[in-house]
Design a protein around this motif. Structure first.
Motif, PDB file in Angstrom:
ATOM      1  N   ALA A  63     102.138  79.944 126.772  1.00 34.55           N
ATOM      2  CA  ALA A  63     103.553  80.312 126.855  1.00 34.55           C
ATOM      3  C   ALA A  63     103.707  81.787 127.196  1.00 34.55           C
ATOM      4  N   ARG A  64     102.918  82.641 126.545  1.00 34.99           N
ATOM      5  CA  ARG A  64     102.992  84.078 126.839  1.00 34.99           C
ATOM      6  C   ARG A  64     102.509  84.386 128.251  1.00 34.99           C
ATOM      7  N   ALA A  65     101.490  83.652 128.702  1.00 35.60           N
ATOM      8  CA  ALA A  65     100.996  83.861 130.068  1.00 35.60           C
ATOM      9  C   ALA A  65     102.056  83.480 131.090  1.00 35.60           C
ATOM     10  N   LYS A  66     102.806  82.415 130.827  1.00 35.13           N
ATOM     11  CA  LYS A  66     103.886  82.030 131.739  1.00 35.13           C
ATOM     12  C   LYS A  66     104.962  83.114 131.786  1.00 35.13           C
ATOM     13  N   GLU A  67     105.304  83.648 130.619  1.00 35.28           N
ATOM     14  CA  GLU A  67     106.332  84.684 130.572  1.00 35.28           C
ATOM     15  C   GLU A  67     105.908  85.930 131.327  1.00 35.28           C
ATOM     16  N   GLU A  68     104.615  86.256 131.254  1.00 35.39           N
ATOM     17  CA  GLU A  68     104.111  87.469 131.907  1.00 35.39           C
ATOM     18  C   GLU A  68     103.731  87.237 133.363  1.00 35.39           C
ATOM     19  N   GLY A  69     103.622  85.975 133.761  1.00 38.47           N
ATOM     20  CA  GLY A  69     103.265  85.672 135.132  1.00 38.47           C
ATOM     21  C   GLY A  69     101.829  86.026 135.485  1.00 38.47           C
ATOM     22  N   VAL A  70     100.900  85.830 134.572  1.00 32.53           N
ATOM     23  CA  VAL A  70      99.508  86.212 134.821  1.00 32.53           C
ATOM     24  C   VAL A  70      98.858  85.235 135.791  1.00 32.53           C
ATOM     25  N   ASP A  71      97.793  85.695 136.446  1.00 28.77           N
ATOM     26  CA  ASP A  71      97.082  84.830 137.376  1.00 28.77           C
ATOM     27  C   ASP A  71      96.033  84.002 136.639  1.00 28.77           C
ATOM     28  N   ARG A  72      95.400  83.103 137.362  1.00 33.27           N
ATOM     29  CA  ARG A  72      94.445  82.176 136.752  1.00 33.27           C
ATOM     30  C   ARG A  72      93.228  82.885 136.146  1.00 33.27           C
ATOM     31  N   PRO A  73      92.567  83.818 136.854  1.00 39.59           N
ATOM     32  CA  PRO A  73      91.410  84.496 136.242  1.00 39.59           C
ATOM     33  C   PRO A  73      91.768  85.205 134.941  1.00 39.59           C
ATOM     34  N   THR A  74      92.929  85.830 134.893  1.00 42.92           N
ATOM     35  CA  THR A  74      93.338  86.512 133.660  1.00 42.92           C
ATOM     36  C   THR A  74      93.554  85.509 132.537  1.00 42.92           C
ATOM     37  N   LEU A  75      94.188  84.389 132.866  1.00 41.53           N
ATOM     38  CA  LEU A  75      94.424  83.354 131.857  1.00 41.53           C
ATOM     39  C   LEU A  75      93.101  82.845 131.281  1.00 41.53           C
ATOM     40  N   LEU A  76      92.111  82.597 132.129  1.00 38.15           N
ATOM     41  CA  LEU A  76      90.827  82.081 131.646  1.00 38.15           C
ATOM     42  C   LEU A  76      90.114  83.104 130.772  1.00 38.15           C
ATOM     43  N   ARG A  77      90.183  84.375 131.136  1.00 37.48           N
ATOM     44  CA  ARG A  77      89.540  85.404 130.297  1.00 37.48           C
ATOM     45  C   ARG A  77      90.218  85.492 128.931  1.00 37.48           C
ATOM     46  N   ARG A  78      91.524  85.354 128.908  1.00 41.76           N
ATOM     47  CA  ARG A  78      92.220  85.363 127.613  1.00 41.76           C
ATOM     48  C   ARG A  78      91.827  84.149 126.770  1.00 41.76           C
ATOM     49  N   LEU A  79      91.702  83.005 127.429  1.00 39.18           N
ATOM     50  CA  LEU A  79      91.298  81.802 126.696  1.00 39.18           C
ATOM     51  C   LEU A  79      89.952  81.983 126.017  1.00 39.18           C
ATOM     52  N   ALA A  80      89.040  82.669 126.683  1.00 38.50           N
ATOM     53  CA  ALA A  80      87.691  82.836 126.145  1.00 38.50           C
ATOM     54  C   ALA A  80      87.675  83.639 124.856  1.00 38.50           C
ATOM     55  N   THR A  81      88.766  84.342 124.544  1.00 36.23           N
ATOM     56  CA  THR A  81      88.812  85.129 123.306  1.00 36.23           C
ATOM     57  C   THR A  81      89.311  84.318 122.117  1.00 36.23           C
ATOM     58  N   VAL A  82      89.789  83.100 122.365  1.00 38.33           N
ATOM     59  CA  VAL A  82      90.265  82.247 121.275  1.00 38.33           C
ATOM     60  C   VAL A  82      89.062  81.649 120.552  1.00 38.33           C
ATOM     61  N   GLU A  83      89.077  81.735 119.239  1.00 39.22           N
ATOM     62  CA  GLU A  83      87.961  81.196 118.443  1.00 39.22           C
ATOM     63  C   GLU A  83      87.771  79.713 118.730  1.00 39.22           C
ATOM     64  N   GLY A  84      86.519  79.329 119.009  1.00 31.93           N
ATOM     65  CA  GLY A  84      86.207  77.927 119.237  1.00 31.93           C
ATOM     66  C   GLY A  84      86.437  77.457 120.658  1.00 31.93           C
ATOM     67  N   VAL A  85      86.755  78.353 121.605  1.00 32.61           N
ATOM     68  CA  VAL A  85      87.030  77.966 122.987  1.00 32.61           C
ATOM     69  C   VAL A  85      85.903  78.444 123.897  1.00 32.61           C
ATOM     70  N   TYR A  86      85.376  77.527 124.686  1.00 34.79           N
ATOM     71  CA  TYR A  86      84.302  77.812 125.645  1.00 34.79           C
ATOM     72  C   TYR A  86      84.854  77.641 127.053  1.00 34.79           C
ATOM     73  N   VAL A  87      84.797  78.703 127.862  1.00 38.36           N
ATOM     74  CA  VAL A  87      85.276  78.675 129.246  1.00 38.36           C
ATOM     75  C   VAL A  87      84.050  78.695 130.150  1.00 38.36           C
TER      76      VAL A  87
END
Length: 888
Positions: A183-207
């Motif tokens: 939801a925050r990524a949509k509001e900020e209009g981030v691109d796909r590479p940025t979204l994936l890097r942010r996902l990798a910081t979530v505990e328990g998430v493997y990108v």
């Protein structure tokens, strides 16, 4: 307000085997308008049939938990059966969700449950049908993001090319964190590479795209390392405290029968028995239990919201729940008088006792399951599942004395260290169980034996072992089968080639993604279904990709070999798994650490960090917990009179999604609603009492019904107006209660009392404009006139598989053209006679006049509910409605 089935999809639904899989509109489905302030939406995707996915507990948890959050929407999608998939492709229509009928490409996230390896091609099939590029590298837009969780996320590499991010471990909290990030990524209009890097910081998430894999010259993995700064070296599974949340208490109730039509309560998560072949028991540590009080409250809430007649206590080993006897007694005392049975799946033999057998002896006795796994104590010690056979036979005797007559036994073939002597032990155990039945004088006992090939799984002590080759597995299974008496023992085996594929994917690396894609493009779908699995497709895919399945399945791994999934940490830790591997090779047992000293695995931050119900109970020594008193049941529920005193006749209409639901499924939905209303319904007598509720005769799939009847026998007099209000307060899309009245108890049955049926039929086209008929209205009227003027009109119909002749003219009392409905070319009305339940389908008659019914139109009639009765012909489709039924 539920969304309407798009008109362009209705002709497709008319052609498929079970259209109810694809229409939605179920009880408790949550529909949130995407145009009204949604921050993030997810399509919860299950890569198997609707009936399978709707029974999966994790799916229910996430659906209810996500939809409870304002601004988040969880919708559902399932892999369609090949008939519907083919129809979608032919019509060039995308696969949609069940809630808002949006294509998958239009949601923010598509989240798959990876329950088993044989569902991988269904993931690709679902993405492709939903308009989402199957490979992550081909998705240039940030959304939809494709994620996956479940057991398959613990060995993710074969699906790394297709999944953007894997959620490892419990998903209750991770799913909400990911949606908030989206939801925050949509509001900020981030691109796909940025979204994936942010996902990798979530505990328990493997990108996986953020990691680089290197291979050794011999083909084994050399290393898996982060390819970008800020990406963690390893991913630790999420652990959720089960006691913090009630789980799904308002689950979606399917309108068609699913695999588990019952209220499921997860009483315990995790297992410490340490079976060395079992991945689920290793990756779900540590143990977390709900309290008896919480479980009882969940049962009350779940039954009130679903109207189920059975509850299932879910755990990897239900009898290991630390307060199982107090729980079973409490639930039996409260639910038994309401005719609600209790199911205890996954019972370990050495945790079963006579007291528990006595507590569950009142439930429906469809079968009792045991899993000895191996035929000798030597081999059971290797797998860390010791069993005293004399005690086991005593338990079999107790089960037989409690009333069960069907026993199910599960064994694994090809376990490490297995010999022919162990295989002979399987036959011996089964024969001794039959002997115990004979000694007790118990007749009619049948034993169902399932022989499953051993598959070495990731994150288990046997992950270093090789799999027995298929030809040798076949020899061993035949050896067991030949030593069992076929008249009283049914032997079921899994496809051996399927176990080869499962083993390859279970410990496979990223290179297998090319094999999965090639097999899918060659037609691989539903590989977990015998009728669809074809190993020749997979063999060709391995060859085309230059890979040998035996490299992944039969090869024994070196002690220090890097596994493709080592980036995902196993809860027990690799050190502990290797120690257990060595104990297995010496035939040594490790006791469970629930009732014995800590086994020193890494799942707990401190020794024995298990959350057990007995530890939270102030009276744990006496084995009981204080449970709030249940609300007093309505009078008549616990001590119902033997005979009914009132017959109520309900009137209802069905349309929308319910047009595509079979008569049996409609009847079950109505029974659920009546159970939820806590109405004192009369039950039949006998082994399996059924509520005495009868409906109008069935309609073919696709028919609308404007005035149906349901008779309900009651053991007490009730306020019918108040009851009708209660039923109307439980909305089901497409079902409308239009009235209720009392009729005499001795009234003939609905089917016997009906003397005629009135139908309205409209021919319409594929769009909004009336279609051009292959014959004009005058010709239609001329054919009807010829029919009415005839002395007889023989037609042929199918009844129970055999052709029968009927005189259609003798059944038709009225037949005429009327003003067509909007968008339709011709309107017809027809009155068809019924005599003692014998009548004809209007489609059978139309087919004989106009060839408009299509395949199967005449082989069912009001007495059947098979697929294919609402058919298109020459670009036309029929809309048929049964008008309100009148009984004189």
């Amino acid at each position: 307000m539920p969304f309407q089935i798009p008109s362009e999809y209705e002709p497709l639904l008319a052609r498929v085997e079970k259209p109810g899989r694809y229409v939605g509109g179920e009880i408790h489905s949550v529909v949130k308008d995407p145009a009204r302030g949604l921050r993030a939406s997810i399509a919860l995707a299950f890569p198997d049939l609707y009936e399978i996915g709707m029974s999966y507990h994790g799916f229910r948890i996430l659906y209810e938990r996500i939809n409870a959050v304002e601004g988040f929407a969880a919708e559902r999608v399932f892999t369609p059966w090949p008939d519907y998939a083919e129809a979608l492709r032919r019509a060039r229509l995308p696969l949609t969700t069940l809630e808002t009928y949006r294509p998958l490409r239009d949601l923010d996230v598509v989240g798959f449950t990876l329950q088993h390896e044989l569902g991988f091609t269904n993931v690709l099939e679902t993405l492709d049908l939903g308009g989402v590029p199957i490979r992550g590298a081909d998705r240039t837009s940030p959304f939809p993001l494709v994620i996956a969780g479940g057991e398959g996320a613990h060995s993710p590499e074969p699906m790394a090319d297709f999944i953007d991010a894997f959620v490892v471990g419990d998903g209750e909290e991770a799913a909400l964190e990911i949606l908030d990030l989206v939801a925050r990524a949509k509001e900020e209009g981030v691109d796909r590479p940025t979204l994936l890097r942010r996902l990798a910081t979530v505990e328990g998430v493997y990108v996986p795209s953020l990691y680089e894999v290197r291979y050794r010259p011999d083909g084994a993995v050399e290393s898996i390392r982060p390819a970008a700064d800020g990406v963690p070296e390893t991913v630790r599974p999420r652990v959720f405290d089960l006691g913090r949340d009630a789980g799904p208490v308002r689950p979606v109730v399917p309108l068609i029968r699913s695999v588990q039509d019952r209220t499921v309560i997860e009483i315990r998560r995790g297992c410490v028995n340490g079976c060395r072949f079992c991945q689920a028991g290793m990756i779900a540590r540590p143990v977390r239990e709900r309290s008896v009080e919480q479980i009882v409250e969940i049962a009350r809430a779940g039954l009130a919201s679903t109207g189920d007649s059975e509850i299932s206590l879910l755990s990897l080993s239900t009898a290991d729940y630390s307060e199982i006897l107090p729980l079973a007694r409490t639930l039996n005392a409260e639910l038994g008088p309401r005719r609600i049975s209790i199911s205890l799946p996954s019972l370990r033999i050495d945790a079963f006792d006579v007291a528990l057998a006595a507590e569950i002896s009142s439930v429906r006795k469809s079968g009792f399951t045991f899993a000895p796994e191996a035929g000798s104590e030597r081999l059971r010690r290797i797998v860390n599942k010791p069993l005293d056979e004399a005690e086991f036979l005593d338990i079999v005797g107790e089960v037989l004395r409690a009333g069960w007559r069907t026993l199910k036994m599960y064994f694994m073939i090809g376990l490490p260290g297995e010999t022919d002597e162990d295989l002979g032990g399987i036959a011996r155990i089964v024969r001794e169980a039959l002997g115990r039945a004979k000694s007790l004088g118990v007749r009619g006992v049948k034993i169902n034996v399932t022989l499953s090939p051993f598959v070495p799984k990731a994150h288990t002590p046997f992950q270093w072992e090789g799999q027995t080759p298929p030809d040798e597995l076949r020899r061993r299974m035949n050896l067991v089968r030949d030593r069992l008496p076929p008249k009283v023992v049914a032997v079921k085996t899994s496809p051996l080639e399927g176990s080869v594929l499962e083993a390859a994917m279970a410990r496979g690396d990223r290179r297998l993604g090319a094999v999965v894609e090639r097999a899918w493009r060659d037609g691989a779908r539903f590989d977990g279904w015998k009728e669809h699995f074809r190993f020749d497709r997979w063999r060709a895919a391995f060859e085309a990709c230059g890979l040998d399945p035996a490299f992944y399945t039969e090869r024994r791994r070196g002690n220090d070999e890097v596994f493709p999934y080592d980036v995902v940490l196993a809860p027990p830790g690799r050190r502990f798994l290797a120690f257990q591997r060595d104990l297995a090779r010496r035939g040594e047992v490790t006791p469970d650490c629930q009732n014995h000293p800590c086994a020193q695995c890494d799942a707990c931050a401190k020794p024995k960090e298990h959350r057990l119900a007995r530890d939270g109970s102030p009276e744990s020594e006496s084995g009981s917990q204080e449970v709030s008193e249940p609300a007093a049941p309505p009078q008549g529920e616990s001590s119902a009179p033997e005979f009914p005193v009132m017959r109520a006749r309900l009137r209802f209409s069905k349309g929308g999604a319910l047009r595509f639901v079979s008569h049996l499924d409609l009847a079950e939905t109505i029974q659920r609603l009546i159970r939820r209303s806590r109405t004192p319904v009369a039950y039949s007598h006998g082994f399996n009492p059924q509520p005495q509720i009868s409906l109008s005769p069935p309609l073919p799939l696709g028919f609308e019904a404007l005035g149906e009847l349901a008779d309900v026998l009651l053991v007490e007099r009730i306020d019918l107006k108040a009851w009708l209000r209660d039923l109307r307060a439980m909305p089901v899309a497409g079902l409308e209660w239009t009235g209720v009245e009392e009729v005499p108890l001795k009234t003939p049955s609905i089917q016997q009392a009906i003397e005629r049926y009135d139908y309205r039929i409209d021919w319409r086209g594929w769009g909004d404009e009336p279609p051009a008929l292959p014959l004009d209205r005058a010709e239609v009227e001329s054919r009807i006139a010829a029919f009415l003027a005839s002395a007889e009109w023989p037609i042929e119909i199918l009844r129970k598989g055999s052709a029968q002749r009927r005189d259609a003219r003798a059944f038709v009392e009225q037949f005429r053209t009327v003003e067509p409905a909007r968008g339709c070319a011709v309107g017809l009305e027809m009155r068809i006679r019924s005599e003692n339940g014998t009548t004809l389908s209007p489609l059978a008659i139309l087919e004989s006049l106009f060839d408009a019914g299509g395949r199967g139109a005449g082989d069912r009639g009001p007495g059947g509910s098979g697929p294919g009765d609402l058919r298109s012909s020459r670009g036309l489709i029929l809309h048929v409605a049964r008008l309100p039924i009148e009984i004189e």
